[in-house]
Design an enzyme around this catalytic site. Structure first.
Site, PDB file in Angstrom:
ATOM      1  N   THR A 169     -26.706   7.366  12.903  1.00 26.90           N
ATOM      2  CA  THR A 169     -26.513   8.476  13.832  1.00 26.90           C
ATOM      3  C   THR A 169     -27.524   9.567  13.512  1.00 26.90           C
ATOM      4  O   THR A 169     -28.522   9.296  12.827  1.00 26.90           O
ATOM      5  CB  THR A 169     -25.044   8.960  13.782  1.00 26.90           C
ATOM      6  OG1 THR A 169     -24.840   9.940  14.800  1.00 26.90           O
ATOM      7  CG2 THR A 169     -24.671   9.544  12.426  1.00 26.90           C
ATOM      8  N   ASN A 170     -27.356  10.770  14.019  1.00 23.60           N
ATOM      9  CA  ASN A 170     -28.313  11.850  13.749  1.00 23.60           C
ATOM     10  C   ASN A 170     -27.568  13.178  13.635  1.00 23.60           C
ATOM     11  O   ASN A 170     -26.340  13.216  13.723  1.00 23.60           O
ATOM     12  CB  ASN A 170     -29.397  11.888  14.830  1.00 23.60           C
ATOM     13  CG  ASN A 170     -28.808  12.153  16.201  1.00 23.60           C
ATOM     14  OD1 ASN A 170     -28.237  13.202  16.463  1.00 23.60           O
ATOM     15  ND2 ASN A 170     -28.917  11.149  17.091  1.00 23.60           N
ATOM     16  N   LEU A 171     -28.293  14.265  13.411  1.00 27.68           N
ATOM     17  CA  LEU A 171     -27.688  15.543  13.050  1.00 27.68           C
ATOM     18  C   LEU A 171     -27.265  16.393  14.244  1.00 27.68           C
ATOM     19  O   LEU A 171     -26.838  17.529  14.064  1.00 27.68           O
ATOM     20  CB  LEU A 171     -28.660  16.341  12.167  1.00 27.68           C
ATOM     21  CG  LEU A 171     -28.866  15.763  10.763  1.00 27.68           C
ATOM     22  CD1 LEU A 171     -29.958  16.538  10.030  1.00 27.68           C
ATOM     23  CD2 LEU A 171     -27.560  15.818   9.973  1.00 27.68           C
TER      24      LEU A 171
END
Ligand code: CTP
Ligand code: CA
Length: 219
Positions: A33-35
């Site tokens: 996933t990402n921030l």
């Protein structure tokens, strides 16, 4: 007497928004996933609803409450976000792509939890490209007014205008990604046919209202 009133800039309009990260599984208990926190996209959904629009929010996994009056559809992967967006896109007046969509998914995701190897061997992940949701909507006949976001890490002015042209969209909103993810404030640059304009650093909800006003006067 203080008279407070809202000008319903998007009264009767249908607005479709993507927000948050996507989650791309590696196996049933792990993923990539990402921030992205979803804060900017949710703020835009709230502002569009306050401006009188009927708002559909297609959201990756976030810890945020659904803004009042907004129809929210939860997804995990980029492919799911693509499919939900495409099934809701026709008849929309505006599409705002705020989600930080994973560019790649794991092609060899495992149906079962991957176990550690006694010999210390590590899993080999292979990737394939996800569909570009914004490009797909922008290519529809009778497409909605399309607004893209770009989170760059450098040279925002050059990358922003290049990305707007490449995507073939009328309005692209740039920000410096890693400086804004998860924060309550942001600083935006709007790119359109006329050039670029700054929306100076402010709370994301304040910026969202300004952006909604900018969209409303362009449609
Ligand atoms: N976007 C999308 N679907 C994707 C990738 C991106 O809808 N598969 C949208 C994002 O929501 C954003 C815009 O496209 O509105 C730009 O995303 P960005 O990641 O900055 O651009 P990319 O074209 O993916 O280019 P790169 O990551 O290489 O900079
Ligand atoms: Ca990308």
């Amino acid at each position: 007497v203080i008279a407070a009133f809202h000008v319903k800039l998007l009264a009767g309009r249908q607005v479709l928004i993507t927000a948050g990260p996507t989650f791309e599984p590696i196996d049933p208990v792990r993923g990539i996933t990402n921030l992205s926190s979803g804060k900017m996209g949710y703020a835009i959904a709230r502002a569009a609803r306050e401006a009188g629009a009927e708002v559909t929010l297609v959201s990756g996994p976030t810890a945020l409450a659904t803004p009042y009056g907004v129809h929210r559809i939860n997804v995990q992967t980029a492919q799911q976000m693509h499919d939900v967006v495409m099934s809701h896109a026709s008849g929309q007046d505006v599409f705002v792509a705020v989600a930080a969509v994973a560019d790649w998914r794991v092609a060899n995701a495992s149906a079962q939890k991957i176990k550690k190897n006694a010999d210390g061997g590590v899993p080999q992940l292979a990737f394939e490209q996800n569909p570009d949701i914004l490009a797909a909507v922008a290519a529809m006949p009778g497409r909605p007014y399309c607004v893209g976001f770009a989170a760059e890490s450098e040279e925002l002015l050059r990358h922003g205008e290049e990305k707007r042209r490449k995507k073939g969209i009328p309005l692209l909103v740039g920000n410096i990604g890693h400086q804004t993810f998860g924060r309550d404030e942001n600083e935006l640059v709007l790119f359109d046919d006329a050039g670029h304009a700054q929306l100076p650093r402010a709370d994301k909800q304040v910026l969202a209202r300004q952006l909604v006003a900018e969209i409303a006067r362009r449609i």
